[in-house]
Design a protein around this motif. Structure first.
Motif, PDB file in Angstrom:
ATOM      1  N   THR A  57       0.829  -1.211   0.000  1.00 54.37           N
ATOM      2  CA  THR A  57       0.000   0.000   0.000  1.00 54.37           C
ATOM      3  C   THR A  57       0.860   1.257   0.000  1.00 54.37           C
ATOM      4  O   THR A  57       0.585   2.219  -0.726  1.00 54.37           O
ATOM      5  N   GLU A  58       1.925   1.251   0.815  1.00 52.61           N
ATOM      6  CA  GLU A  58       2.822   2.408   0.870  1.00 52.61           C
ATOM      7  C   GLU A  58       3.530   2.615  -0.470  1.00 52.61           C
ATOM      8  O   GLU A  58       3.665   3.752  -0.943  1.00 52.61           O
ATOM      9  N   TRP A  59       3.988   1.527  -1.071  1.00 49.22           N
ATOM     10  CA  TRP A  59       4.654   1.637  -2.380  1.00 49.22           C
ATOM     11  C   TRP A  59       3.691   2.160  -3.437  1.00 49.22           C
ATOM     12  O   TRP A  59       4.058   2.998  -4.261  1.00 49.22           O
ATOM     13  N   PHE A  60       2.463   1.664  -3.415  1.00 45.72           N
ATOM     14  CA  PHE A  60       1.467   2.105  -4.397  1.00 45.72           C
ATOM     15  C   PHE A  60       1.144   3.584  -4.203  1.00 45.72           C
ATOM     16  O   PHE A  60       1.032   4.346  -5.183  1.00 45.72           O
TER      17      PHE A  60
ATOM     18  N   ASP B  29       1.618   9.192  -5.936  1.00 48.16           N
ATOM     19  CA  ASP B  29       2.011  10.577  -5.655  1.00 48.16           C
ATOM     20  C   ASP B  29       3.078  11.054  -6.636  1.00 48.16           C
ATOM     21  O   ASP B  29       3.053  12.204  -7.089  1.00 48.16           O
ATOM     22  N   CYS B  30       4.021  10.162  -6.948  1.00 47.95           N
ATOM     23  CA  CYS B  30       5.088  10.513  -7.886  1.00 47.95           C
ATOM     24  C   CYS B  30       4.518  10.802  -9.272  1.00 47.95           C
ATOM     25  O   CYS B  30       4.914  11.774  -9.934  1.00 47.95           O
TER      26      CYS B  30
ATOM     27  N   PHE C 161       4.521  14.313 -11.258  1.00 54.15           N
ATOM     28  CA  PHE C 161       5.091  14.400 -12.604  1.00 54.15           C
ATOM     29  C   PHE C 161       4.081  15.008 -13.583  1.00 54.15           C
ATOM     30  O   PHE C 161       4.426  15.847 -14.412  1.00 54.15           O
ATOM     31  N   ALA C 162       2.806  14.590 -13.463  1.00 51.83           N
ATOM     32  CA  ALA C 162       1.764  15.114 -14.341  1.00 51.83           C
ATOM     33  C   ALA C 162       1.537  16.598 -14.091  1.00 51.83           C
ATOM     34  O   ALA C 162       1.356  17.391 -15.014  1.00 51.83           O
ATOM     35  N   SER C 163       1.567  16.986 -12.818  1.00 49.51           N
ATOM     36  CA  SER C 163       1.379  18.403 -12.471  1.00 49.51           C
ATOM     37  C   SER C 163       2.519  19.255 -13.016  1.00 49.51           C
ATOM     38  O   SER C 163       2.306  20.344 -13.581  1.00 49.51           O
ATOM     39  N   ASP C 164       3.761  18.780 -12.902  1.00 46.91           N
ATOM     40  CA  ASP C 164       4.903  19.504 -13.440  1.00 46.91           C
ATOM     41  C   ASP C 164       4.836  19.628 -14.950  1.00 46.91           C
ATOM     42  O   ASP C 164       5.196  20.667 -15.527  1.00 46.91           O
TER      43      ASP C 164
END
Length: 325
Positions: A304-307, A312-313, A317-320
Protein backbone atom coordinates in the motif's frame (compact mmCIF):
# COMPACT_ATOMS: atom_id res chain seq x y z
CA UNK A 1 46.85 -34.43 -14.89
CA UNK A 2 48.97 -35.21 -11.90
CA UNK A 3 47.35 -32.90 -9.40
CA UNK A 4 44.61 -30.34 -8.90
CA UNK A 5 46.89 -27.41 -9.73
CA UNK A 6 47.12 -28.54 -13.37
CA UNK A 7 43.34 -28.24 -13.75
CA UNK A 8 42.30 -24.78 -14.89
CA UNK A 9 38.59 -25.48 -15.21
CA UNK A 10 35.91 -28.08 -14.52
CA UNK A 11 33.11 -29.27 -16.79
CA UNK A 12 29.70 -29.34 -15.10
CA UNK A 13 26.92 -31.76 -15.95
CA UNK A 14 24.65 -30.55 -18.73
CA UNK A 15 20.90 -30.73 -18.18
CA UNK A 16 20.20 -31.98 -21.68
CA UNK A 17 21.87 -32.88 -24.96
CA UNK A 18 19.94 -30.49 -27.21
CA UNK A 19 19.93 -26.69 -27.21
CA UNK A 20 16.11 -26.61 -27.08
CA UNK A 21 16.00 -28.59 -23.83
CA UNK A 22 18.85 -26.50 -22.45
CA UNK A 23 16.78 -23.36 -23.05
CA UNK A 24 13.81 -25.04 -21.38
CA UNK A 25 15.92 -25.65 -18.28
CA UNK A 26 17.10 -22.04 -18.45
CA UNK A 27 13.54 -20.69 -18.34
CA UNK A 28 12.56 -23.15 -15.60
CA UNK A 29 15.51 -22.12 -13.43
CA UNK A 30 14.86 -18.46 -14.19
CA UNK A 31 11.30 -18.80 -12.90
CA UNK A 32 12.43 -20.56 -9.73
CA UNK A 33 15.23 -18.04 -9.18
CA UNK A 34 12.93 -15.04 -9.62
CA UNK A 35 10.43 -16.62 -7.21
CA UNK A 36 13.19 -17.06 -4.63
CA UNK A 37 14.42 -13.48 -5.13
CA UNK A 38 10.90 -12.04 -4.87
CA UNK A 39 9.76 -14.11 -1.89
CA UNK A 40 12.89 -13.72 0.20
CA UNK A 41 13.33 -10.09 -0.84
CA UNK A 42 9.80 -9.26 0.31
CA UNK A 43 10.37 -10.96 3.67
CA UNK A 44 13.66 -9.10 4.21
CA UNK A 45 12.05 -5.77 3.28
CA UNK A 46 8.95 -6.36 5.42
CA UNK A 47 10.92 -7.36 8.51
CA UNK A 48 13.39 -4.50 8.09
CA UNK A 49 10.73 -1.82 7.51
CA UNK A 50 7.89 -2.86 9.85
CA UNK A 51 8.69 -2.18 13.51
CA UNK A 52 5.98 -4.65 14.56
CA UNK A 53 8.20 -7.41 13.17
CA UNK A 54 11.29 -6.41 15.13
CA UNK A 55 11.08 -9.52 17.32
CA UNK A 56 13.44 -12.50 17.73
CA UNK A 57 11.36 -14.78 15.51
CA UNK A 58 11.40 -12.36 12.58
CA UNK A 59 15.04 -11.46 13.17
CA UNK A 60 15.93 -15.11 12.63
CA UNK A 61 13.52 -15.31 9.68
CA UNK A 62 15.32 -12.35 8.09
CA UNK A 63 18.63 -14.18 8.51
CA UNK A 64 17.10 -17.29 6.96
CA UNK A 65 15.89 -15.32 3.94
CA UNK A 66 19.36 -13.80 3.46
CA UNK A 67 20.87 -17.30 3.53
CA UNK A 68 18.27 -18.58 1.07
CA UNK A 69 19.05 -15.73 -1.30
CA UNK A 70 22.76 -16.45 -1.01
CA UNK A 71 22.52 -20.20 -1.51
CA UNK A 72 20.29 -20.02 -4.58
CA UNK A 73 22.47 -17.23 -6.06
CA UNK A 74 25.55 -19.42 -5.62
CA UNK A 75 24.40 -22.20 -7.96
CA UNK A 76 21.42 -21.16 -10.08
CA UNK A 77 22.80 -18.17 -12.07
CA UNK A 78 25.84 -20.16 -13.25
CA UNK A 79 23.60 -23.09 -14.23
CA UNK A 80 21.33 -20.70 -16.16
CA UNK A 81 24.29 -19.10 -17.92
CA UNK A 82 25.66 -22.50 -18.94
CA UNK A 83 22.27 -23.57 -20.29
CA UNK A 84 21.77 -20.30 -22.16
CA UNK A 85 25.22 -20.26 -23.77
CA UNK A 86 25.38 -24.06 -24.22
CA UNK A 87 28.58 -24.49 -22.24
CA UNK A 88 29.65 -26.58 -19.25
CA UNK A 89 32.82 -24.81 -18.12
CA UNK A 90 33.53 -23.28 -14.71
CA UNK A 91 36.98 -22.04 -13.69
CA UNK A 92 38.99 -23.75 -10.94
CA UNK A 93 38.72 -20.65 -8.73
CA UNK A 94 35.02 -20.34 -9.51
CA UNK A 95 34.44 -23.95 -8.54
CA UNK A 96 36.31 -23.51 -5.26
CA UNK A 97 34.31 -20.36 -4.50
CA UNK A 98 31.06 -22.16 -5.30
CA UNK A 99 31.94 -25.05 -2.98
CA UNK A 100 32.86 -22.72 -0.14
CA UNK A 101 29.81 -20.46 -0.47
CA UNK A 102 27.35 -23.32 -0.89
CA UNK A 103 28.64 -25.28 2.13
CA UNK A 104 28.82 -22.09 4.18
CA UNK A 105 25.28 -20.93 3.40
CA UNK A 106 23.60 -24.35 3.63
CA UNK A 107 25.36 -25.12 6.93
CA UNK A 108 24.48 -21.71 8.35
CA UNK A 109 20.85 -22.29 7.37
CA UNK A 110 20.76 -25.63 9.20
CA UNK A 111 22.38 -24.14 12.31
CA UNK A 112 19.98 -21.19 12.16
CA UNK A 113 16.99 -23.53 11.93
CA UNK A 114 18.29 -25.15 15.12
CA UNK A 115 18.40 -21.74 16.81
CA UNK A 116 14.87 -21.04 15.57
CA UNK A 117 13.70 -24.28 17.21
CA UNK A 118 15.04 -22.90 20.51
CA UNK A 119 13.17 -19.65 19.84
CA UNK A 120 9.90 -21.53 19.38
CA UNK A 121 10.60 -23.61 22.50
CA UNK A 122 11.11 -20.53 24.69
CA UNK A 123 8.10 -18.73 23.17
CA UNK A 124 5.72 -21.60 23.96
CA UNK A 125 7.25 -23.36 26.96
CA UNK A 126 8.74 -20.35 28.80
CA UNK A 127 6.73 -17.33 27.59
CA UNK A 128 7.33 -15.31 30.78
CA UNK A 129 11.11 -15.56 30.27
CA UNK A 130 11.03 -14.91 26.52
CA UNK A 131 12.26 -11.33 26.73
CA UNK A 132 15.06 -12.32 29.11
CA UNK A 133 16.31 -15.43 27.31
CA UNK A 134 15.95 -13.97 23.83
CA UNK A 135 16.92 -10.34 24.18
CA UNK A 136 18.44 -8.46 21.26
CA UNK A 137 22.00 -9.22 22.35
CA UNK A 138 21.28 -12.93 22.81
CA UNK A 139 19.66 -13.12 19.36
CA UNK A 140 22.65 -11.44 17.71
CA UNK A 141 25.05 -13.78 19.52
CA UNK A 142 23.11 -16.90 18.46
CA UNK A 143 22.86 -15.77 14.85
CA UNK A 144 26.57 -14.88 14.82
CA UNK A 145 27.39 -18.31 16.27
CA UNK A 146 25.42 -20.00 13.45
CA UNK A 147 27.17 -17.93 10.77
CA UNK A 148 30.62 -18.27 12.37
CA UNK A 149 30.39 -22.04 12.86
CA UNK A 150 29.24 -22.48 9.28
CA UNK A 151 32.12 -20.33 8.03
CA UNK A 152 34.74 -22.47 9.80
CA UNK A 153 32.97 -25.64 8.67
CA UNK A 154 33.01 -24.44 5.04
CA UNK A 155 36.70 -23.47 5.21
CA UNK A 156 37.55 -26.94 6.52
CA UNK A 157 35.55 -28.74 3.82
CA UNK A 158 36.79 -26.55 0.97
CA UNK A 159 40.43 -26.83 2.03
CA UNK A 160 40.15 -30.60 2.29
CA UNK A 161 38.41 -30.98 -1.07
CA UNK A 162 40.86 -28.91 -3.10
CA UNK A 163 44.01 -30.13 -1.38
CA UNK A 164 43.72 -33.68 -2.76
CA UNK A 165 45.33 -34.55 -6.11
CA UNK A 166 42.84 -34.84 -8.98
CA UNK A 167 43.80 -37.08 -11.88
CA UNK A 168 40.54 -38.58 -13.15
CA UNK A 169 39.65 -35.77 -15.52
CA UNK A 170 37.76 -32.57 -14.84
CA UNK A 171 34.15 -33.59 -15.56
CA UNK A 172 31.91 -33.08 -12.50
CA UNK A 173 28.72 -35.16 -12.59
CA UNK A 174 26.54 -32.37 -11.18
CA UNK A 175 25.18 -29.01 -12.36
CA UNK A 176 27.28 -27.23 -9.72
CA UNK A 177 30.54 -27.98 -7.91
CA UNK A 178 29.49 -30.52 -5.29
CA UNK A 179 32.07 -31.99 -2.91
CA UNK A 180 31.26 -35.72 -3.38
CA UNK A 181 31.43 -35.34 -7.16
CA UNK A 182 34.78 -33.52 -7.00
CA UNK A 183 36.25 -36.15 -4.68
CA UNK A 184 35.35 -38.79 -7.28
CA UNK A 185 38.06 -37.20 -9.46
CA UNK A 186 40.71 -37.81 -6.79
CA UNK A 187 43.56 -40.20 -7.54
CA UNK A 188 44.81 -40.47 -3.95
CA UNK A 189 43.68 -42.44 -0.96
CA UNK A 190 41.59 -39.84 0.83
CA UNK A 191 39.66 -42.24 3.02
CA UNK A 192 41.12 -41.02 6.33
CA UNK A 193 40.43 -37.37 5.61
CA UNK A 194 36.99 -38.16 4.25
CA UNK A 195 36.22 -40.33 7.29
CA UNK A 196 37.32 -37.57 9.67
CA UNK A 197 35.15 -34.97 7.97
CA UNK A 198 32.26 -37.40 7.72
CA UNK A 199 32.45 -38.06 11.48
CA UNK A 200 32.57 -34.31 12.19
CA UNK A 201 29.67 -33.58 9.84
CA UNK A 202 27.58 -36.44 11.21
CA UNK A 203 28.23 -35.28 14.77
CA UNK A 204 27.16 -31.69 14.05
CA UNK A 205 24.07 -32.77 12.10
CA UNK A 206 23.11 -35.29 14.78
CA UNK A 207 23.52 -32.82 17.67
CA UNK A 208 21.40 -30.21 15.89
CA UNK A 209 18.79 -32.81 14.93
CA UNK A 210 18.52 -34.12 18.50
CA UNK A 211 18.19 -30.57 19.81
CA UNK A 212 15.40 -29.83 17.32
CA UNK A 213 13.56 -33.06 18.16
CA UNK A 214 13.82 -32.51 21.92
CA UNK A 215 12.64 -28.91 21.51
CA UNK A 216 9.56 -30.01 19.62
CA UNK A 217 8.81 -32.80 22.05
CA UNK A 218 8.69 -30.21 24.83
CA UNK A 219 6.67 -27.88 22.62
CA UNK A 220 4.13 -30.62 21.85
CA UNK A 221 3.76 -31.44 25.54
CA UNK A 222 3.22 -27.76 26.37
CA UNK A 223 0.70 -27.27 23.55
CA UNK A 224 -1.36 -30.28 24.60
CA UNK A 225 -1.63 -28.77 28.08
CA UNK A 226 -3.16 -25.53 26.75
CA UNK A 227 -6.86 -25.63 27.77
CA UNK A 228 -8.36 -23.56 24.94
CA UNK A 229 -8.60 -24.80 21.37
CA UNK A 230 -7.78 -21.30 20.11
CA UNK A 231 -4.57 -21.26 22.14
CA UNK A 232 -3.50 -24.64 20.78
CA UNK A 233 -4.26 -23.51 17.23
CA UNK A 234 -2.17 -20.35 17.69
CA UNK A 235 0.75 -22.35 19.10
CA UNK A 236 0.64 -24.84 16.23
CA UNK A 237 0.46 -21.98 13.72
CA UNK A 238 3.66 -20.56 15.21
CA UNK A 239 5.53 -23.85 14.87
CA UNK A 240 4.21 -25.50 11.70
CA UNK A 241 6.05 -23.27 9.18
CA UNK A 242 9.37 -23.80 10.95
CA UNK A 243 8.73 -27.53 11.22
CA UNK A 244 7.82 -27.72 7.52
CA UNK A 245 11.02 -25.92 6.47
CA UNK A 246 13.16 -28.17 8.69
CA UNK A 247 11.50 -31.28 7.26
CA UNK A 248 12.08 -30.05 3.70
CA UNK A 249 15.75 -29.23 4.27
CA UNK A 250 16.61 -32.38 6.23
CA UNK A 251 14.65 -34.88 4.12
CA UNK A 252 16.04 -33.69 0.77
CA UNK A 253 19.61 -33.36 2.10
CA UNK A 254 19.65 -36.72 3.88
CA UNK A 255 18.16 -38.59 0.94
CA UNK A 256 20.68 -36.96 -1.43
CA UNK A 257 23.78 -37.89 0.58
CA UNK A 258 22.73 -41.11 2.33
CA UNK A 259 21.01 -42.94 -0.51
CA UNK A 260 22.41 -46.43 -1.32
CA UNK A 261 25.25 -46.33 -3.90
CA UNK A 262 23.45 -48.97 -5.93
CA UNK A 263 20.62 -46.50 -6.67
CA UNK A 264 22.96 -43.69 -7.67
CA UNK A 265 22.91 -42.37 -11.23
CA UNK A 266 23.72 -38.99 -12.82
CA UNK A 267 20.03 -38.31 -13.55
CA UNK A 268 18.90 -39.18 -10.02
CA UNK A 269 21.75 -37.20 -8.45
CA UNK A 270 20.79 -34.22 -10.62
CA UNK A 271 17.13 -34.34 -9.58
CA UNK A 272 18.01 -34.70 -5.89
CA UNK A 273 20.50 -31.84 -6.09
CA UNK A 274 17.80 -29.60 -7.54
CA UNK A 275 15.42 -30.65 -4.77
CA UNK A 276 17.76 -29.81 -1.91
CA UNK A 277 19.63 -26.81 -3.35
CA UNK A 278 17.17 -24.99 -5.63
CA UNK A 279 13.64 -25.73 -4.42
CA UNK A 280 13.83 -24.87 -0.67
CA UNK A 281 14.95 -21.21 -1.12
CA UNK A 282 11.97 -20.63 -3.43
CA UNK A 283 9.45 -22.52 -1.27
CA UNK A 284 10.50 -21.32 2.21
CA UNK A 285 9.00 -17.80 1.87
CA UNK A 286 5.69 -19.32 0.76
CA UNK A 287 5.67 -21.71 3.72
CA UNK A 288 6.34 -18.92 6.22
CA UNK A 289 3.82 -16.48 4.76
CA UNK A 290 0.87 -18.84 4.26
CA UNK A 291 -0.09 -19.11 7.94
CA UNK A 292 1.50 -15.92 9.25
CA UNK A 293 -1.03 -13.11 9.52
CA UNK A 294 1.51 -10.62 10.88
CA UNK A 295 3.75 -11.12 7.87
CA UNK A 296 0.79 -10.88 5.49
CA UNK A 297 -0.31 -7.61 7.12
CA UNK A 298 3.23 -6.20 6.91
CA UNK A 299 3.50 -7.09 3.22
CA UNK A 300 0.05 -5.61 2.55
CA UNK A 301 1.00 -2.37 4.31
CA UNK A 302 4.28 -2.29 2.41
CA UNK A 303 2.49 -2.75 -0.93
CA UNK A 304 0.00 0.00 0.00
CA UNK A 305 2.82 2.41 0.87
CA UNK A 306 4.65 1.64 -2.38
CA UNK A 307 1.47 2.11 -4.40
CA UNK A 308 0.70 5.42 -2.66
CA UNK A 309 4.26 6.64 -3.23
CA UNK A 310 4.12 5.67 -6.91
CA UNK A 311 0.74 7.38 -7.30
CA UNK A 312 2.01 10.58 -5.65
CA UNK A 313 5.09 10.51 -7.89
CA UNK A 314 2.95 10.16 -11.02
CA UNK A 315 0.64 12.96 -9.91
CA UNK A 316 3.62 15.20 -9.21
CA UNK A 317 5.09 14.40 -12.60
CA UNK A 318 1.76 15.11 -14.34
CA UNK A 319 1.38 18.40 -12.47
CA UNK A 320 4.90 19.50 -13.44
CA UNK A 321 4.24 18.60 -17.07
CA UNK A 322 1.08 20.76 -17.11
CA UNK A 323 2.96 23.70 -15.61
CA UNK A 324 5.69 23.46 -18.26
CA UNK A 325 3.10 23.35 -21.06
Amino acid sequence: MSNGSSITQFLLLAFADTQELQLLHFWLFLGIYLAALLGNGLIITAVACDHHLHTPMYFFLLNLSVLDLGSTSTTVPKAMANSLWDTRAISYAGCAAQVFLFVFLISAEYFLLTVMAYDRYVAICKPLHYGTLLGSRACVHMAAAAWGTAFLYAVLHTANTFSVPLCKGNAVDQFFCEIPQILKLSCSETFLREAGLLILSSFLVFVCFVFIVLSYVQILRAVLRIPSEQGRHKAFSMCLPHLAVISLVISTGVFSYLKPPSTSSPSLDLVLAVLYSVVPPAVNPLIYSLRNQELKDALRNLATEWFSAATDCLRSFASDSQCMS
